[in-house]
Write an enzyme that holds these catalytic residues in place. Structure first.
Site, PDB file in Angstrom:
ATOM      1  N   ASP A   1       0.833  -1.203   0.000  1.00  0.00           N
ATOM      2  CA  ASP A   1       0.000   0.000   0.000  1.00  0.00           C
ATOM      3  C   ASP A   1       0.868   1.254   0.000  1.00  0.00           C
ATOM      4  O   ASP A   1       0.359   2.370  -0.090  1.00  0.00           O
ATOM      5  CB  ASP A   1      -1.003  -0.006   1.147  1.00  0.00           C
ATOM      6  CG  ASP A   1      -0.367  -0.089   2.525  1.00  0.00           C
ATOM      7  OD1 ASP A   1       0.870  -0.099   2.612  1.00  0.00           O
ATOM      8  OD2 ASP A   1      -1.120  -0.157   3.523  1.00  0.00           O
ATOM      9  N   SER A   2       2.188   1.060   0.047  1.00  0.00           N
ATOM     10  CA  SER A   2       3.122   2.161  -0.208  1.00  0.00           C
ATOM     11  C   SER A   2       2.937   2.689  -1.632  1.00  0.00           C
ATOM     12  O   SER A   2       3.497   3.741  -1.991  1.00  0.00           O
ATOM     13  CB  SER A   2       4.567   1.710   0.003  1.00  0.00           C
ATOM     14  OG  SER A   2       4.832   0.477  -0.644  1.00  0.00           O
TER      15      SER A   2
ATOM     16  N   ASP B   1      -1.150  -6.199  -0.699  1.00  0.00           N
ATOM     17  CA  ASP B   1      -1.459  -5.580   0.594  1.00  0.00           C
ATOM     18  C   ASP B   1      -2.954  -5.301   0.717  1.00  0.00           C
ATOM     19  O   ASP B   1      -3.562  -4.730  -0.199  1.00  0.00           O
ATOM     20  CB  ASP B   1      -0.716  -4.243   0.709  1.00  0.00           C
ATOM     21  CG  ASP B   1       0.226  -4.196   1.889  1.00  0.00           C
ATOM     22  OD1 ASP B   1       0.093  -5.038   2.798  1.00  0.00           O
ATOM     23  OD2 ASP B   1       1.097  -3.315   1.900  1.00  0.00           O
TER      24      ASP B   1
ATOM     25  N   LYS C   1      -1.277  -9.585   2.425  1.00  0.00           N
ATOM     26  CA  LYS C   1      -0.613  -9.150   3.651  1.00  0.00           C
ATOM     27  C   LYS C   1      -1.520  -8.196   4.396  1.00  0.00           C
ATOM     28  O   LYS C   1      -2.202  -7.359   3.775  1.00  0.00           O
ATOM     29  CB  LYS C   1       0.722  -8.461   3.349  1.00  0.00           C
ATOM     30  CG  LYS C   1       1.470  -8.016   4.615  1.00  0.00           C
ATOM     31  CD  LYS C   1       2.842  -7.440   4.288  1.00  0.00           C
ATOM     32  CE  LYS C   1       2.775  -6.036   3.724  1.00  0.00           C
ATOM     33  NZ  LYS C   1       2.192  -5.042   4.694  1.00  0.00           N
TER      34      LYS C   1
ATOM     35  N   GLU D   1      -1.823  -5.896   8.366  1.00  0.00           N
ATOM     36  CA  GLU D   1      -1.122  -5.400   9.540  1.00  0.00           C
ATOM     37  C   GLU D   1      -1.851  -5.781  10.825  1.00  0.00           C
ATOM     38  O   GLU D   1      -3.074  -5.866  10.851  1.00  0.00           O
ATOM     39  CB  GLU D   1      -0.991  -3.870   9.465  1.00  0.00           C
ATOM     40  CG  GLU D   1      -0.171  -3.386   8.281  1.00  0.00           C
ATOM     41  CD  GLU D   1      -0.029  -1.882   8.228  1.00  0.00           C
ATOM     42  OE1 GLU D   1       0.587  -1.381   7.270  1.00  0.00           O
ATOM     43  OE2 GLU D   1      -0.525  -1.178   9.144  1.00  0.00           O
TER      44      GLU D   1
ATOM     45  N   GLU E   1       8.803  -4.689  10.665  1.00  0.00           N
ATOM     46  CA  GLU E   1       9.266  -3.392  10.174  1.00  0.00           C
ATOM     47  C   GLU E   1       9.699  -2.498  11.333  1.00  0.00           C
ATOM     48  O   GLU E   1       8.968  -2.316  12.307  1.00  0.00           O
ATOM     49  CB  GLU E   1       8.176  -2.686   9.371  1.00  0.00           C
ATOM     50  CG  GLU E   1       8.622  -1.340   8.809  1.00  0.00           C
ATOM     51  CD  GLU E   1       7.654  -0.726   7.818  1.00  0.00           C
ATOM     52  OE1 GLU E   1       7.925   0.411   7.369  1.00  0.00           O
ATOM     53  OE2 GLU E   1       6.647  -1.368   7.481  1.00  0.00           O
TER      54      GLU E   1
END
Length: 272
Positions: A53-54, A92, A121, A123, A189
């Site tokens: 999502d960057s 993501d 992925k 979080e 991270e």
């Protein structure tokens, strides 16, 4: 001796991640957001491509990843998948697409798999274990993400190292919960190297580090940071090239050639 990884012409899969991990062969991962970049990364033999999502902050000009939508990620994941032959593509799940319920998480994961992702992925640790299990039970590979989680940047008080001191135990408990829920790997991270090393001794799945030290079973970087696409880079990143400067030189050369009349040259067009 059993040869590691897929046979030539076959894709890299979650079982190969486990195979490399068990054999002690470091795993490689980079982000990509489009087919052209994915093609280059894939051809270099990188094991996994993260459609992070960057995408929002690197490609869409956003200040954070919070504004990235599922439609954004579906479009980027599809593009990366079409540019990839070997690497395992991980999509993501963006903010707001998995937190509210297991059903929402599964539906969002299915959308990314339909776009071409081989895994998703998300979080969060223990608070997201039920969602991870639901997605895995739906037949979809899940990669976790702990430590500094960009979607929670406001709650974390900015881009800050996570897992220091007593908080190292919290990271470990979250990682064990994700492993129990069925995650095949976890991104750490901005976590102290000592915390990563401690967790690596307890886990049976690989840690993929980004600013988390050498004890991780693999490493991931945002490709723009790795390739030097901008002047600034995170302290944990290393520029393995200076693509941004080279692209700038090419653009300047093109502009000058057009202005001074040397482009197009005779070999660049037909008279009739």
């Amino acid at each position: 001796m059993t040869e590691l990884g897929p046979k030539p012409g076959r894709p890299f899969r979650a079982q190969h991640v486990a195979q490399y991990f068990q054999a002690g062969r470091p795993l490689t991962m980079l982000t990509a957001y489009d087919a052209m970049t994915a093609r280059i990364i894939d051809a270099a033999g990188v094991d996994m491509i993260l459609v992070g999502d960057s995408y929002g902050t690197t490609m869409l000009g956003m200040d954070s990843t919070v504004g990235v939508t599922l439609d954004d990620m579906v479009r980027a994941t599809g593009a990366v998948t079409r540019g990839t032959k070997r690497a395992l593509v991980v999509g993501d799940l963006p903010f707001g697409t998995y937190e509210s319920s297991r059903a929402q998480a599964v539906d969002s994961a299915v959308a990314l798999v339909r776009a071409g992702a081989a895994a998703v992925k998300l979080e969060g640790g223990r608070r997201m274990a039920a969602q991870v299990k639901a997605i895995v039970d739906a037949g979809i590979n899940v990669m976790g993400h702990l430590g500094f989680t960009p979607q929670s940047e406001n709650q974390l008080g900015g881009k800050r190292m996570q897992g220091r001191g007593d908080a190292a135990h919290e990271i470990l408990e979250d990682a064990l919960a994700l492993q129990e829920a069925g995650a095949f790997a976890i991104v750490f991270e901005m976590v102290p190297a000592s915390t990563t090393a401690m967790a690596a001794k307890k886990l049976n799945i690989p840690i993929i580090g980004i600013g988390a030290g050498p004890a991780a079973a693999g490493q991931v970087l945002v490709w723009c940071d790795m390739a030097g696409m901008q002047d600034w880079k995170p302290s944990f990143a290393h520029q393995f090239g200076n693509v941004g400067a080279e692209l700038s030189r090419a653009v300047l050369a093109y502009r000058d050639a057009v202005v001074n009349g040397t482009f197009p040259a005779t070999e660049n067009f037909h008279q009739d």
